[in-house]
Design a protein around this motif. Structure first.
Motif, short mmCIF file in Angstrom:
data_model
loop_
_atom_site.label_atom_id
_atom_site.label_comp_id
_atom_site.label_asym_id
_atom_site.label_seq_id
_atom_site.Cartn_x
_atom_site.Cartn_y
_atom_site.Cartn_z
N LEU A 111 -7.49 -5.28 2.89
CA LEU A 111 -6.51 -6.35 2.87
C LEU A 111 -6.47 -7.19 4.14
O LEU A 111 -6.16 -8.38 4.08
N VAL A 112 -6.77 -6.58 5.27
CA VAL A 112 -6.57 -7.28 6.53
C VAL A 112 -7.60 -6.80 7.56
O VAL A 112 -8.06 -5.65 7.50
N GLN A 113 -7.94 -7.68 8.49
CA GLN A 113 -8.81 -7.29 9.61
C GLN A 113 -8.09 -6.25 10.45
O GLN A 113 -6.90 -6.36 10.73
N GLN A 114 -8.84 -5.23 10.88
CA GLN A 114 -8.23 -4.13 11.65
C GLN A 114 -8.94 -3.99 12.99
O GLN A 114 -10.18 -4.00 13.06
N ILE A 115 -8.16 -3.84 14.02
CA ILE A 115 -8.67 -3.64 15.38
C ILE A 115 -7.96 -2.41 15.94
O ILE A 115 -6.73 -2.38 16.03
N VAL A 116 -8.72 -1.38 16.30
CA VAL A 116 -8.15 -0.10 16.73
C VAL A 116 -8.51 0.16 18.19
O VAL A 116 -9.70 0.17 18.54
N ASN A 171 4.61 -2.82 2.88
CA ASN A 171 4.21 -4.18 2.58
C ASN A 171 3.42 -4.72 3.78
O ASN A 171 3.99 -5.00 4.84
N VAL A 172 2.11 -4.85 3.61
CA VAL A 172 1.24 -5.25 4.71
C VAL A 172 1.57 -6.66 5.18
O VAL A 172 1.55 -6.96 6.38
N GLN A 173 1.87 -7.55 4.24
CA GLN A 173 2.22 -8.93 4.61
C GLN A 173 3.44 -8.94 5.51
O GLN A 173 3.48 -9.65 6.53
N GLU A 174 4.44 -8.16 5.16
CA GLU A 174 5.64 -8.09 5.99
C GLU A 174 5.37 -7.37 7.31
O GLU A 174 5.92 -7.72 8.35
N ILE A 223 0.85 -1.20 0.00
CA ILE A 223 0.00 0.00 0.00
C ILE A 223 0.88 1.24 0.00
O ILE A 223 2.01 1.22 0.51
N GLU A 224 0.39 2.32 -0.55
CA GLU A 224 1.13 3.57 -0.60
C GLU A 224 0.73 4.44 0.59
O GLU A 224 -0.45 4.70 0.81
N SER A 277 -5.16 -0.06 3.90
CA SER A 277 -5.13 -1.51 4.12
C SER A 277 -6.48 -2.08 4.52
O SER A 277 -6.58 -3.26 4.87
N ALA A 278 -7.54 -1.26 4.47
CA ALA A 278 -8.85 -1.70 4.95
C ALA A 278 -9.36 -2.92 4.21
O ALA A 278 -10.02 -3.78 4.79
#
Length: 489
Positions: free
Chosen positions: A52-57, A19-22, A5-6, A49-50
């Motif tokens: 791409l991956v589950q987000q918990i804030v 790199n979200v995976q990294e 993601i940029e 990244s919304a």
């Protein structure tokens, strides 16, 4: 699947990617003084990244709740839920892979730390089959993982620090990737900060924070001055998910914005001074101050003794008639109940009555009964203690059938706890909010909040009440034998 993601651009205008995976494997630490743009950076990271991956804030200031307006995030207002409910919610979030924002802004600092600890532990303790990857963003991380003890209790500080340590040290194997932001590295526990492998360092001015930031970025101490010169929204990035060498990043724009006040200058109102005064004070000036109830006029000692003498003389005359005239009809004993109720009601008109010693109260009650021409005091001391306690709870006629179940439920408690229990039970029967500590203190005869907490705990241990408190500090109390509960207050 492209996981890059940029987040912004470098000095030459080239895009800088994460790199979200990294990132999920190596975690992220963001540092910068207040106003450096940390929250904006986190918002950009979350927006990009919304999908791409589950987000918990973990959101202590309520800055990120607006993400729910555009994305699929669920806002959890922590103040509306109890500790047990927050823990259950944390487990369900992992199971259903929901992106959530836990808003803590309605809570005080201790409640925020306690709630965050419970929630993070629930995420961490989820069953193995629910270890899906999730990005856990914690803003103002120095609050939840402080490097030194502060104003909060040691128990809460240790619980919060342990939960943050688990997130950053052991969370990776459970799919939890911490992305934490702090205003000052010196205030953040070192074992929490040290677990991050990616860094985005914003503007900071204190030497100790600049030195730590330079060490994390692999810069020489003399190069640390560059961190002080960074503009708002500019960061130095380093890490396997960002860049192998320190790179300057200007964070890009976001699709959503915080609901906090703007930092831009605005023109002041153009209202005239008198108009402004009217708007500010009009309603206050028209409200009359409350008129206190007049205190009962005290009797002079001579008048009080005269009435006693009349009372005794009248009783002696009646006794003489009864002893000497055997043909006189039986005199029916007077009904003392109205006099008892009247005396108790008059005593409770004094707001400090509950705080007087028992002997003083019983003497006052005796005088009031004699003033109503009763030949003798109708209640002995134990009977008076019980009736006065019931009266403080609002029950002046304990023989009334509607109070039977309530009094049965109170039978397991000592008489000195009867008044606060009756206050709680009546609130449950009437469906009104639970009495606060001040009201229970008046009923119990104490101004100590600690004694009230111990009182409620004792009643709960005896099975007379069940207490439920949410993180917003609102308390409701149930009466199991009545099957009723007060409203939250």
């Amino acid at each position: 699947m492209n996981s890059s993601i940029e987040i912004g651009t470098d000095d030459r205008g080239a895009a800088v990617h994460v790199n979200v995976q990294e990132l999920l494997a190596t975690r992220l630490l963001v540092q910068g003084n207040s106003g450096s743009g940390k929250s904006h950076l986190l918002r950009r990271l979350l927006e990009e990244s919304a999908g791409l991956v589950q987000q918990i804030v973990i959101d202590p200031e309520g800055d990120f709740v607006t993400l729910a307006d555009r994305y699929s995030h669920i806002v959890v207002n922590a103040g509306d839920y109890s500790e047990r409910e927050i823990a259950a919610m944390g487990a369900r979030i992992r199971e259903h892979r929901a992106s959530v924002i836990v808003a803590l802004d309605t809570l005080d600092i201790e409640a925020q730390m306690s709630c965050a600890a419970v929630f993070l532990n629930a995420l961490f303790d989820a069953p193995r089959e629910h270890w899906f990857p999730a990005l856990v963003v914690v803003d103002e991380a120095q609050m939840f993982a402080p490097s030194a003890s502060g104003d909060v209790s040691d128990t809460i500080r240790r619980a919060s620090l342990a939960a943050m340590t688990n997130l950053m040290c052991r969370g990776r194997k459970r799919g939890l990737a911490g992305a934490i932001a702090t205003q000052r590295l010196a205030k953040l526990a070192k074992n929490v900060a040290a677990e991050a492998s990616n860094f985005l360092m914003g503007r900071t001015f204190l030497d100790i924070d600049m030195a730590r930031a330079a060490d994390l970025l692999g810069m020489e101490r003399r190069q640390a001055e560059a961190i002080r010169d960074l503009e708002r929204g500019h960061f130095l990035g380093l890490g396997p998910a960002i860049s192998r060498r320190p790179v300057a990043v200007k964070i890009g724009s976001t699709q959503t914005a915080t609901r906090a006040g703007t930092h831009n200058l605005l023109p002041l109102p153009s209202a005239e001074r008198q108009d402004m005064r009217t708007m500010l004070f009009a309603e206050l000036e028209t409200q009359a101050p409350p008129i206190p109830a007049p205190a009962p006029k005290p009797l002079a000692p001579d008048e009080l003794l005269r009435r006693f003498a009349e009372q005794d003389a009248g009783g002696a005359d009646r006794a003489d008639v009864g002893d000497n005239d055997l043909s006189a009809p039986d005199v029916e004993a007077p009904d003392t109940e109205p006099a008892i109720v009247s005396a108790l009601d008059d005593m409770l008109a004094d707001p400090d009555a509950a705080f007087h010693p028992e002997a003083f109260l019983y003497q006052d009650f005796s005088v009031r009964c004699r003033m109503q021409r009763l030949a003798r005091v109708p209640l002995d001391l134990p009977q008076f203690r019980r009736r006065f306690a019931l009266a403080k709870g609002g029950i002046f006629d304990p023989a009334d059938e509607k109070w039977r179940e309530l009094l049965d439920a109170a039978s397991r408690l000592p008489d000195d706890m009867l008044a606060p229990f009756v206050c709680i039970a009546r609130a449950a029967m009437e469906g009104i909010p639970c009495p606060d500590d001040e009201a229970l203190g008046r009923a119990y005869g104490t101004r100590s909040p600690g004694r009230i907490r111990r009182l409620v705990e004792y009643m709960e241990k005896q099975g007379a009440v069940v207490v439920r408190s949410d993180f917003g500090g609102r308390r409701s109390i149930g009466i199991p034998e009545l099957g009723l509960s007060t409203e939250a207050e």
